[in-house]
Design an enzyme around this catalytic site. Sequence first.
Site, short mmCIF file in Angstrom:
data_model
loop_
_atom_site.label_atom_id
_atom_site.label_comp_id
_atom_site.label_asym_id
_atom_site.label_seq_id
_atom_site.Cartn_x
_atom_site.Cartn_y
_atom_site.Cartn_z
N GLU A 5 36.32 35.81 42.85
CA GLU A 5 35.72 36.40 41.65
C GLU A 5 35.29 37.83 42.01
O GLU A 5 34.10 38.16 42.03
CB GLU A 5 34.53 35.58 41.15
CG GLU A 5 34.03 36.02 39.78
CD GLU A 5 32.79 35.25 39.33
OE1 GLU A 5 32.33 35.49 38.20
OE2 GLU A 5 32.28 34.41 40.08
N HIS B 201 37.68 30.83 39.06
CA HIS B 201 38.03 32.22 38.72
C HIS B 201 39.32 32.68 39.40
O HIS B 201 40.30 32.96 38.74
CB HIS B 201 36.88 33.18 39.03
CG HIS B 201 35.66 32.94 38.20
ND1 HIS B 201 35.63 33.19 36.85
CD2 HIS B 201 34.43 32.45 38.53
CE1 HIS B 201 34.44 32.87 36.36
NE2 HIS B 201 33.70 32.41 37.36
#
Length: 435
Positions: free
Chosen positions: A276, A301
């Site tokens: 992320e 993510h």
Amino acid sequence: MHFFRAKRLIEKSAVFRVLQKMPKGAALHVHDFSILRMDWLVRNVTYRPHCHFCVTRHGALKFRFAHPTPPPPAECSEWVLLEKYRQELRNVTAFDEGLLRNFTLETENPEEAYPDRDVLWSRFQAIFFSISGLVSYAPVFRDYVFRGLQEFWQDNVLYLELRAELLPVYELNGTTHGPEWMVETYRDVASLFKREHPGFVGMKIIYSDHRFKNVSLITESVRMAMQLQTRFPGMVAGFDLVGREDTGHSLHYYRKALTLPAAIGYPLPYFFHAGETDWQGTSVDENLLEALVLNSTRIGHGFALTKHPAVWTELWKKDIPVEVCPISNQVLQLVSDLRNHPAAVLMATGFPMVISSDDPAMFGASGLSYDFYEAFMGIGGRKADLRTLKQLALNSIKYSALQDAEKKAAMETWAKSWDAFVTQLARGRSEKAAV
């Protein structure tokens, strides 16, 4: 367009209205204290008896339910009873609207309000600090979980997996409950909701802790995760580390803690936030590699994944999906134009992925429809169609932590809803054509 500006336009969209009706399967990446619209906290919870608040030296709001009034906390000068405070106000509506603004990141000018990521994350964390005193009150906690499930259910989501930190929950007299009580409460509320809503599959917890703590504390959390999963095998799916990845410790830093389960022969599933970040070549960026080595069940993510072709290839071979949260990635300043989201490459190549909403209440969203809209219209491009949406919904069940028998039952339930949805959609088009 930034989501805060696009939201009203999205809500007027015919595509959005279709997506709201669409059976979306499961939400696999959502955080415990951001699953329900914040206006409920303002208009319901803060009006309950014995709700106190104070303002810290840093300007953050802190809440506490107590009777009698508790001693002032270290961060504030004194507690103020909200009921009494409102009685003395000339404009209660304006005060409540101010509270609501304090509970979300929404703003008309996000670029001005959040000039850099440090300012944004500071505000993000301050919101969690403020609302935790409300949600962590035992009677509110039970209601919050039930209503959170209801909000996702109304958005045609049949199953949830919550990243839950299991912070202490307190009673009016100040006594507190620990992680086991909380998991039991999650289980009981989910069971009640399932009884009242046929077709709802249920929910599981991914126990999580912050990546700012030292190794010894995370070691204890890993032990707690194993203990909780042993006691609640149908409820606790595994373990994750949460918090801002760019400034937190890397997975490699926690290697001794995270390899503990394998060392003692305990198969603890991991669901790591990894990648992320928009940095490349840092220890944080390399969390993707560490997550692969540690056999993470899914990748939270995975924004940086396209910069690591070797990791990308191995994850694909092992059929390990990425949990894509479009609105979160944009609001938290990883990408401005969602047409440029790295997931567009993953989607175009058929890499396994699921769509989720991360912290929808913080962003002024709800359920999954807003993120499905952004994924479909932005990330998917002009060639995305009903087959794209169907595959994403199927993926959410396929890559969930449900057992095989549970997945089969969930697939059957979802398939019936999907067929009804497509029939209704086709009928609506036919009626329009006839007119």
